[in-house]
Design a protein around this motif. Structure first.
Motif, PDB file in Angstrom:
ATOM      1  N   MET A   1       0.848  -1.200   0.000  1.00  0.00           N
ATOM      2  CA  MET A   1       0.000   0.000   0.000  1.00  0.00           C
ATOM      3  C   MET A   1       0.878   1.242   0.000  1.00  0.00           C
ATOM      4  O   MET A   1       1.800   1.374   0.784  1.00  0.00           O
ATOM      5  CB  MET A   1      -0.894   0.007   1.233  1.00  0.00           C
ATOM      6  N   ALA A   2       0.600   2.141  -0.883  1.00  0.00           N
ATOM      7  CA  ALA A   2       1.318   3.407  -0.959  1.00  0.00           C
ATOM      8  C   ALA A   2       0.309   4.540  -1.041  1.00  0.00           C
ATOM      9  O   ALA A   2      -0.865   4.335  -1.366  1.00  0.00           O
ATOM     10  CB  ALA A   2       2.239   3.421  -2.178  1.00  0.00           C
ATOM     11  N   ARG A   3       0.771   5.741  -0.745  1.00  0.00           N
ATOM     12  CA  ARG A   3      -0.029   6.933  -0.979  1.00  0.00           C
ATOM     13  C   ARG A   3       0.569   7.652  -2.183  1.00  0.00           C
ATOM     14  O   ARG A   3       1.752   8.006  -2.174  1.00  0.00           O
ATOM     15  CB  ARG A   3      -0.043   7.843   0.249  1.00  0.00           C
ATOM     16  N   ILE A   4      -0.239   7.850  -3.218  1.00  0.00           N
ATOM     17  CA  ILE A   4       0.260   8.390  -4.478  1.00  0.00           C
ATOM     18  C   ILE A   4      -0.514   9.659  -4.821  1.00  0.00           C
ATOM     19  O   ILE A   4      -1.730   9.628  -5.007  1.00  0.00           O
ATOM     20  CB  ILE A   4       0.121   7.365  -5.616  1.00  0.00           C
ATOM     21  N   LEU A   5       0.209  10.771  -4.900  1.00  0.00           N
ATOM     22  CA  LEU A   5      -0.346  12.054  -5.333  1.00  0.00           C
ATOM     23  C   LEU A   5      -0.065  12.197  -6.818  1.00  0.00           C
ATOM     24  O   LEU A   5       1.084  12.078  -7.254  1.00  0.00           O
ATOM     25  CB  LEU A   5       0.292  13.198  -4.551  1.00  0.00           C
ATOM     26  N   ILE A   6      -1.099  12.434  -7.598  1.00  0.00           N
ATOM     27  CA  ILE A   6      -0.963  12.548  -9.048  1.00  0.00           C
ATOM     28  C   ILE A   6      -1.495  13.907  -9.487  1.00  0.00           C
ATOM     29  O   ILE A   6      -2.596  14.305  -9.103  1.00  0.00           O
ATOM     30  CB  ILE A   6      -1.748  11.431  -9.767  1.00  0.00           C
ATOM     31  N   THR A   7      -0.698  14.606 -10.285  1.00  0.00           N
ATOM     32  CA  THR A   7      -1.174  15.844 -10.900  1.00  0.00           C
ATOM     33  C   THR A   7      -0.899  15.786 -12.400  1.00  0.00           C
ATOM     34  O   THR A   7       0.104  15.226 -12.827  1.00  0.00           O
ATOM     35  CB  THR A   7      -0.492  17.099 -10.314  1.00  0.00           C
ATOM     36  N   SER A   8      -1.803  16.334 -13.177  1.00  0.00           N
ATOM     37  CA  SER A   8      -1.552  16.501 -14.606  1.00  0.00           C
ATOM     38  C   SER A   8      -1.535  17.989 -14.917  1.00  0.00           C
ATOM     39  O   SER A   8      -2.248  18.770 -14.279  1.00  0.00           O
ATOM     40  CB  SER A   8      -2.614  15.783 -15.446  1.00  0.00           C
ATOM     41  N   ALA A   9      -0.684  18.369 -15.866  1.00  0.00           N
ATOM     42  CA  ALA A   9      -0.530  19.784 -16.213  1.00  0.00           C
ATOM     43  C   ALA A   9      -1.894  20.429 -16.433  1.00  0.00           C
ATOM     44  O   ALA A   9      -2.772  19.858 -17.075  1.00  0.00           O
ATOM     45  CB  ALA A   9       0.334  19.909 -17.464  1.00  0.00           C
ATOM     46  N   LEU A  10      -2.057  21.614 -15.886  1.00  0.00           N
ATOM     47  CA  LEU A  10      -3.364  22.264 -15.920  1.00  0.00           C
ATOM     48  C   LEU A  10      -3.759  22.636 -17.347  1.00  0.00           C
ATOM     49  O   LEU A  10      -3.004  23.331 -18.044  1.00  0.00           O
ATOM     50  CB  LEU A  10      -3.352  23.530 -15.065  1.00  0.00           C
ATOM     51  N   PRO A  11      -4.924  22.209 -17.808  1.00  0.00           N
ATOM     52  CA  PRO A  11      -5.382  22.626 -19.132  1.00  0.00           C
ATOM     53  C   PRO A  11      -5.720  24.113 -19.130  1.00  0.00           C
ATOM     54  O   PRO A  11      -6.379  24.606 -18.217  1.00  0.00           O
ATOM     55  CB  PRO A  11      -6.627  21.770 -19.369  1.00  0.00           C
ATOM     56  N   TYR A  12      -5.257  24.804 -20.166  1.00  0.00           N
ATOM     57  CA  TYR A  12      -5.490  26.242 -20.209  1.00  0.00           C
ATOM     58  C   TYR A  12      -6.958  26.528 -20.517  1.00  0.00           C
ATOM     59  O   TYR A  12      -7.644  25.746 -21.179  1.00  0.00           O
ATOM     60  CB  TYR A  12      -4.556  26.925 -21.214  1.00  0.00           C
ATOM     61  N   ILE A  13      -7.417  27.665 -20.060  1.00  0.00           N
ATOM     62  CA  ILE A  13      -8.846  27.968 -20.045  1.00  0.00           C
ATOM     63  C   ILE A  13      -9.402  28.407 -21.394  1.00  0.00           C
ATOM     64  O   ILE A  13     -10.613  28.437 -21.587  1.00  0.00           O
ATOM     65  CB  ILE A  13      -9.136  29.063 -18.984  1.00  0.00           C
ATOM     66  N   ASN A  14      -8.541  28.720 -22.370  1.00  0.00           N
ATOM     67  CA  ASN A  14      -9.038  29.335 -23.609  1.00  0.00           C
ATOM     68  C   ASN A  14      -9.613  28.319 -24.591  1.00  0.00           C
ATOM     69  O   ASN A  14      -9.168  28.184 -25.719  1.00  0.00           O
ATOM     70  CB  ASN A  14      -7.937  30.150 -24.291  1.00  0.00           C
ATOM     71  N   GLY A  15     -10.615  27.576 -24.148  1.00  0.00           N
ATOM     72  CA  GLY A  15     -11.294  26.625 -25.031  1.00  0.00           C
ATOM     73  C   GLY A  15     -11.135  25.193 -24.563  1.00  0.00           C
ATOM     74  O   GLY A  15     -10.220  24.855 -23.810  1.00  0.00           O
ATOM     75  N   VAL A  16     -12.043  24.343 -25.031  1.00  0.00           N
ATOM     76  CA  VAL A  16     -11.955  22.913 -24.742  1.00  0.00           C
ATOM     77  C   VAL A  16     -10.685  22.374 -25.385  1.00  0.00           C
ATOM     78  O   VAL A  16     -10.305  22.780 -26.486  1.00  0.00           O
ATOM     79  CB  VAL A  16     -13.200  22.176 -25.292  1.00  0.00           C
ATOM     80  N   LYS A  17     -10.013  21.461 -24.712  1.00  0.00           N
ATOM     81  CA  LYS A  17      -8.701  21.005 -25.143  1.00  0.00           C
ATOM     82  C   LYS A  17      -8.781  20.013 -26.299  1.00  0.00           C
ATOM     83  O   LYS A  17      -9.757  19.289 -26.452  1.00  0.00           O
ATOM     84  CB  LYS A  17      -7.953  20.381 -23.973  1.00  0.00           C
ATOM     85  N   HIS A  18      -7.714  19.969 -27.080  1.00  0.00           N
ATOM     86  CA  HIS A  18      -7.659  19.038 -28.199  1.00  0.00           C
ATOM     87  C   HIS A  18      -7.103  17.683 -27.743  1.00  0.00           C
ATOM     88  O   HIS A  18      -6.653  17.522 -26.595  1.00  0.00           O
ATOM     89  CB  HIS A  18      -6.848  19.618 -29.356  1.00  0.00           C
ATOM     90  N   LEU A  19      -7.133  16.707 -28.638  1.00  0.00           N
ATOM     91  CA  LEU A  19      -6.714  15.355 -28.284  1.00  0.00           C
ATOM     92  C   LEU A  19      -5.242  15.274 -27.920  1.00  0.00           C
ATOM     93  O   LEU A  19      -4.834  14.394 -27.159  1.00  0.00           O
ATOM     94  CB  LEU A  19      -7.021  14.398 -29.440  1.00  0.00           C
ATOM     95  N   GLY A  20      -4.435  16.194 -28.456  1.00  0.00           N
ATOM     96  CA  GLY A  20      -3.024  16.217 -28.066  1.00  0.00           C
ATOM     97  C   GLY A  20      -2.846  16.573 -26.610  1.00  0.00           C
ATOM     98  O   GLY A  20      -2.023  15.972 -25.901  1.00  0.00           O
ATOM     99  N   ASN A  21      -3.619  17.557 -26.120  1.00  0.00           N
ATOM    100  CA  ASN A  21      -3.585  17.888 -24.690  1.00  0.00           C
ATOM    101  C   ASN A  21      -4.019  16.701 -23.850  1.00  0.00           C
ATOM    102  O   ASN A  21      -3.414  16.382 -22.813  1.00  0.00           O
ATOM    103  CB  ASN A  21      -4.506  19.070 -24.384  1.00  0.00           C
TER     104      ASN A  21
END
Length: 576
Positions: A1-21
């Motif tokens: 058992m481990a405790r794992i903190l995961i973050t993903s780079a914040l998507p920028y607000i200027n529109g819905v993100k594309h598949l590359g993001n």
């Protein structure tokens, strides 16, 4: 058992993100989070919209909306798009939240007290036509290093050299295209990253679990000489620059903190907001004096975000001299390319998450993007490969297997797990396959090697089809019903196993399969055990358990679909 903190780079607000993001940060973080949860680890997956900076102001202006209202609307749109793709955030926050503002102002104060922030008079490009100072990326011109005529003020995309806007030859505003620009003096706060260069180099050298892409980018910036960076901008929208007493810093009216200073701090702010909403403790995830020393912190991002996560944000955390948790493993991705170029939000090039959700189920995109994850190099998206991947891997391999054996059980054994029959050569073969492949699959997930994990998953599914060929219950049914029974019983157990290992990748489909076979939630964990335990997996379902054949799991993508999509979005075999 481990405790794992995961973050993903914040998507920028200027529109819905594309598949590359999606493929470069949010989706792999989600797949990893799901896999770690299934292994029994305590996981906290945090993300948020990145809402400050000039692009947000310009996008709101184009939408004829107040910027705060625009950001609120786009946050909801991005959250909805993420839900379609099954992104299992524990919390999806906002960098404009009060928590992040307070933390940002705190870090600025302690960093200045520690000699790592100083106020400087700097030269900045002012556009008379736009009536505003222009941030680095909104100044373009000719690169003084290579002569590229569309270099941005912060970096030349052609030669990769870091630039200052005032260095550009023939600069102009990329907002209006106007060359009516001038260089003005303005006061800003600078983060003295150069003072932390040796400290950061040692830290990067000691890092483990980073792909070469991440390490090489960090070292490139360090080797070129780490530059002090301005952390404030002449803007209205953002976090105010205040003193410790909360009053606006003298001379900093009309200035806010630079988006790249406050955005990573939003990881902590969003965790605070999660804790407040869930009556939990955020400090045990972020403060090493409050329990976070036991946390494994894993970050996911595209390669354009690596420098800020390996140098700028660590400068903030380490420079504070406070006990903040630093990243342990940093997973960086290359680009998903769109017919020879990059996906682009600003230029509307490629397929965006809300559009993709109209074309095919989220699981289709999840599988394709992870099976072709841009880990070792850029990965080219094509409609034809998307079609081939879905039709071959999902419809023909997994879908065909589940369909064949469940329908046969319903038709010949009244939809109940049959009894009778002894394991033979076919069962010994599939057990040996699983004893090799399941530990390997887990190892790939733990190492965050997603393409290999997807290939191993497909190989396990394919082994199921090979097992049915070897066991051939339909051949034995008329002459030896017990041999047919062992084949069907083993096949149905494999259906369950295949759905269980599919959960991180195609969660909606996995849920349909497991529900059809009446598998309780508590029995869907990744508890494969040792070699003996794996042998028991293929005979775990109780005799007489009622099962159903799930509805069609995957509809094949037809050539007409590909043609229509290529016409609508661009791309096609002739464009590669």
């Amino acid at each position: 058992m481990a405790r794992i903190l995961i973050t993903s780079a914040l998507p920028y607000i200027n529109g819905v993100k594309h598949l590359g993001n999606l493929a470069g940060s949010m989706l792999p973080a989600d797949v990893y989070a799901r896999a770690m949860r299934l292994m029994g680890h305590e996981v906290l997956y945090i993300c948020a919209t990145d809402e400050h900076g000039t692009p947000a102001e310009l996008a709101a202006q184009a939408a004829n909306m107040p910027v705060a209202e625009y950001c609120e609307q786009m946050h909801a749109a991005q959250k909805e798009a993420g839900a379609h793709f099954g992104l299992s955030y524990d919390y999806f926050g906002r960098s404009s939240a009060a928590s992040t503002a307070k933390l940002t102002q705190h870090f600025a104060t302690v960093l200045e007290n520690n000699g790592l922030i100083e106020e400087r008079v700097s030269k900045q490009v002012y556009s008379n036509a736009d009536g505003r100072y222009l941030p680095d990326r909104y100044v373009e011109g000719t690169c003084p290093n290579c002569g590229f005529e569309k270099a941005r003020g912060d970096q030349c995309d052609n030669c990769g050299k870091l630039l200052d806007p005032v260095d550009l030859i023939n600069p102009y505003s990329s907002v209006s295209g106007s060359h009516d620009v001038e260089i003005r003096d303005t006061n800003h706060l600078y983060l003295l990253q150069s003072k932390m260069s040796d400290n950061l180099r040692n830290w990067v050298n000691e890092a483990t679990g980073w792909p070469p892409l991440a390490t090489s980018i960090a070292m490139k910036w360090l080797d070129e000489g780490l530059r002090d960076r301005s952390i404030t901008r002449d803007l209205d929208w953002g976090i105010p620059v205040v003193n410790a007493d909360g009053a606006v810093r003298e001379g900093f009216d009309g200035k806010v903190f630079y988006v790249w200073f406050d955005a990573p701090i939003a990881y902590i702010g969003a965790t605070q907001d999660w804790a407040a909403e869930n009556n939990s403790d955020w400090e045990r995830w972020w403060r090493t004096d409050k329990g976070a020393e036991d946390v494994q912190y894993v970050q996911f991002m595209g390669k354009d975000n690596v420098a800020f996560h390996t140098l700028s944000f660590p400068t903030t955390l380490k420079g504070s001299q406070e006990p903040w948790k630093l990243v342990d493993q940093l997973k960086a991705f290359n680009w998903v390319t769109w017919y020879g170029g990059k996906f682009s939000t600003s230029q509307g090039r490629g397929v965006f998450m809300d559009q993709a959700s109209e074309l095919a189920p989220g699981d289709y995109w999840r599988w394709y993007l992870m099976a072709n994850a841009p880990e070792g190099s850029d990965a080219a998206f094509t409609w034809e490969e998307f079609q081939s991947s879905i039709n071959s891997d999902l419809a023909n391999v997994l879908g065909n297997f589940v369909n064949r054996i469940t329908k046969y059980c319903v038709g010949k054994f009244d939809g109940k797990i049959p009894e009778g029959g002894a394991a033979g050569e076919a069962e010994a073969w599939i057990i040996a396959e699983l004893q090799t492949r399941l530990p390997q699959l887990i190892a790939y997930y733990e190492a965050r090697e997603f393409r290999k994990a997807m290939a191993e998953t497909r190989a396990i599914w394919a082994a199921g089809n090979e097992y049915l060929t070897k066991a051939a219950p339909w051949t034995h049914y008329k002459t030896d019903i017990e041999m047919a029974a062992i084949g069907v019983r083993t096949g149905l157990n494999l259906v369950v196993l295949f759905a269980i290992i599919a959960q991180p990748i195609i969660p909606d489909t996995a849920e349909k399969i497991l529900a059809a076979l009446n598998i309780p939630k508590e029995n869907r964990k990744w508890s494969f055990g040792d070699a003996n335990g794996i042998a028991e997996l293929i005979d775990a379902l109780p005799i007489g358990l009622e099962v159903a054949a799930p509805e069609l799991l995957f509809s094949k993508i037809e050539d007409d679909d590909v043609a229509a999509w290529a016409e609508r979005f661009g791309g096609g075999a002739d464009k590669v």
